[in-house]
Design an enzyme around this catalytic site. Structure first.
Site, PDB file in Angstrom:
ATOM      1  N   SER A 225       0.846  -1.193   0.000  1.00 32.15           N
ATOM      2  CA  SER A 225       0.000   0.000   0.000  1.00 32.15           C
ATOM      3  C   SER A 225       0.883   1.245   0.000  1.00 32.15           C
ATOM      4  CB  SER A 225      -0.952  -0.058   1.192  1.00 32.15           C
ATOM      5  OG  SER A 225      -1.984   0.879   1.046  1.00 32.15           O
ATOM      6  N   ASP A 452      -8.760  -4.556  -5.982  1.00 34.71           N
ATOM      7  CA  ASP A 452      -8.289  -3.778  -4.838  1.00 34.71           C
ATOM      8  C   ASP A 452      -9.094  -2.486  -4.688  1.00 34.71           C
ATOM      9  OD1 ASP A 452      -6.726  -2.185  -3.013  1.00 34.71           O
ATOM     10  OD2 ASP A 452      -5.008  -3.469  -3.479  1.00 34.71           O
ATOM     11  N   HIS A 482      -7.425  -5.859  -0.560  1.00 33.60           N
ATOM     12  CA  HIS A 482      -6.317  -4.917  -0.636  1.00 33.60           C
ATOM     13  C   HIS A 482      -5.008  -5.687  -0.525  1.00 33.60           C
ATOM     14  CE1 HIS A 482      -4.197  -1.218  -0.468  1.00 33.60           C
ATOM     15  NE2 HIS A 482      -4.014  -1.170   0.832  1.00 33.60           N
TER      16      HIS A 482
END
Length: 526
Positions: A225, A452, A482
């Site tokens: 991320s 995602d 995610h």
């Protein structure tokens, strides 16, 4: 919902909690290197770990075979001999010492996530990598026990998060703006000294100090991320120091804060549609009303409007509001493992009970069951605002809302209004978009997940393009949630492990599809 949202490590303990509503002796293995041309960092003194602090999210101390240390780095890299701040680190040593490659440094995202807390909790996911790597993570500057940003206290944060983050009238708009300003003033009052120095570029320089202190000539890195943005900035600053690196759940380096928020609105709406379709496909097993995905989504929008007019019972004396419900729904879309909790939470909220959706919202906001908040929210805002130059007025924000609502009838308003989180921030942002060009760097495996919600799939391709020719190696995962590696998909894990352990990346453009054979397939352009 922050603009860049933490990659949540879904554990059995987290699921159970939702359902029930590093003191540091030297072992002498560090050495000094200076491959990046920066000043040398001193070897680390590793020792027993303490339990995570409240700012890191709390919890139990990691197992005895984990070690912790502290590295002092300059507060201001323009004044390298000046004031220093501590960077807290944690590691689990490689099991196969004879074939040890080095250290593998993790950043799990946020920005604002504590590596001290997250890595031990997620370690089982990376056991194959621990065979030949020391698993290492850290609290980035401004986070956890590394000079943490402090804004409001627990009681103030309960009030802050109970406010309406999607105002619909002039009076509500004034309350919304005043709420943000009060929060920002608390940040400046309690952490003004560190706010100018918590940006991603400084964190990347800290990582090179960490590399040196670990005794590694190259930084072997696993960024997830926001950790992909941090990794990209590191690669730009220190391309010759990049070792074997993986970017998973990739932040699009070409997006401004507005573009990123709009992409997230589309991503969360896509994930919600996939959740709703899955519920429909299960027929009578689905607890939600609606015979199509669109009907389920319409009922969720209806629930939001009802909560905006009248909140329902939550946890203790706290109620489930429209804002906390939307936040809770977003939290549950981070992993398919949380979809059953989302289904249950929506069903219960429809019946007037908001405990589960509020618990999901609390998890995203960093609030534990005792009412204590980690500093993830404060650090998230501080790092985002130190990075981004974008500052939106009330009029500019309102003018952009129709585009957000078109992107997502469920999350659009929420993410559109969130653009004002840096409007009156006391520190000027560093960039419109980060520079991640890294000519001469070693190959970086860049993984995009088509489902995602928080870092939409397209960001992976753009990261590959911005890294430059011969650097980014793109791998597509056709799945949900995610991130890809933490999904447990055998194909993705084989590709990552083969690169990190054997130095052999897959062919760029390879594709892994959830539930299929564990061999990435070459398709040219995914």
């Amino acid at each position: 919902m922050p603009r860049k949202v933490l990659r949540v490590t879904v554990t059995t303990a987290l699921v159970a909690a939702l359902l029930t509503t590093a003191a540091c002796s030297d072992d002498g293995d560090g050495k000094k290197t200076n491959a990046g041309g920066t000043e040398e960092a001193r070897p680390l003194k590793w020792g027993e770990c303490e339990a995570p602090t409240a700012a890191e999210g709390g919890g139990q101390a990691p197992p005895k075979d984990w070690q912790c240390a502290t590295l002092d780095v300059p507060l201001d890299y323009a004044k390298p001999e000046g004031e220093t701040i501590p960077i807290a680190l944690i590691r689990a040593k490689a099991r196969d010492k004879k074939n040890r490659i080095g250290s593998l440094v993790f950043n799990f995202g946020g920005p604002g996530g504590s590596g001290i807390t997250t890595l031990p909790g997620a370690a089982k996911e990376y056991e194959a990598l621990r065979a030949r790597y020391d698993l290492v993570s850290f609290d980035p500057r401004g986070v956890g026990r590394s000079a943490p940003v402090r804004c409001e206290d627990d009681k103030q944060l309960d009030a802050y998060f109970s406010e309406d983050f999607t105002p619909a009238t002039p009076d509500q708009e004034k309350v919304f703006v005043d709420n943000i300003r009060t929060y920002q003033k608390a940040c400046e009052k309690n952490s003004g000294k560190v706010l100018p120095y918590v940006g991603t570029e400084n964190a990347a320089r800290d990582m090179d100090r960490i590399r040196q202190a670990l005794g590694d000539e190259k930084l072997h890195y696993f960024g997830i991320s926001y950790g992909t943005e941090l990794g990209g900035v590191y690669a730009h600053l220190f391309p010759k120091n990049v070792g074997r690196a993986v970017f998973d759940a990739v932040v699009d380096p070409t997006k401004t804060s507005e573009g990123g928020a709009l992409a997230q609105a589309k991503g969360f709406q896509l994930a919600l549609g996939n959740f709703a379709q899955d519920c429909v496909d299960r027929g009578d097993e689905c607890r939600l009303q609606g015979s199509t995905a669109k009907e389920i989504e319409a009922n969720i929008i209806k629930l939001q409007k009802q909560l905006a007019a009248k909140p329902i019972a939550g946890i203790g004396d706290r109620q489930l509001t429209e804002t906390s419900a939307t936040n809770g729904i977003a939290q549950a879309l981070y992993s398919k493992e949380l979809w059953p909790l989302l289904e249950q939470g929506l069903d219960e909220a429809d019946g007037g009970q908001g405990q589960l959706l509020l618990a999901l919202s609390d998890a995203l906001n960093g609030r534990d069951q005792q009412g204590h908040y980690s500093n993830i929210g404060a650090a998230n805002t501080a790092i985002n605002c130190a990075d981004s130059k974008d500052r939106y007025t009330l009029a500019e924000t309102k003018a952009k809302l129709p585009a957000f609502r078109a992107a997502s009838p469920v999350f659009g308003d929420f993410l559109g209004w969130a653009m004002m989180s840096c409007t009156d921030w006391p520190v000027t942002g560093a960039w419109e978009t980060p520079d991640v060009s890294a000519p001469g760097a070693a190959p970086i495996l860049v993984i995009g997940n088509t489902g995602d919600p928080a870092t939409p799939y397209e960001g992976a391709r753009r990261m590959v393009e911005r890294l430059g020719p011969g650097v980014g190696v793109e791998l597509t995962y056709k799945g949900e949630g995610h991130g890809a590696y933490n999904s447990g998909d055998a194909c993705v894990q084989k590709a990552v492990n083969t690169y990190l352990l054997d130095g052999k990346p897959p062919a760029s453009g390879a594709v892994c599809t959830a539930g299929t054979a564990p061999t990435p397939t070459q398709t040219g352009a995914a």
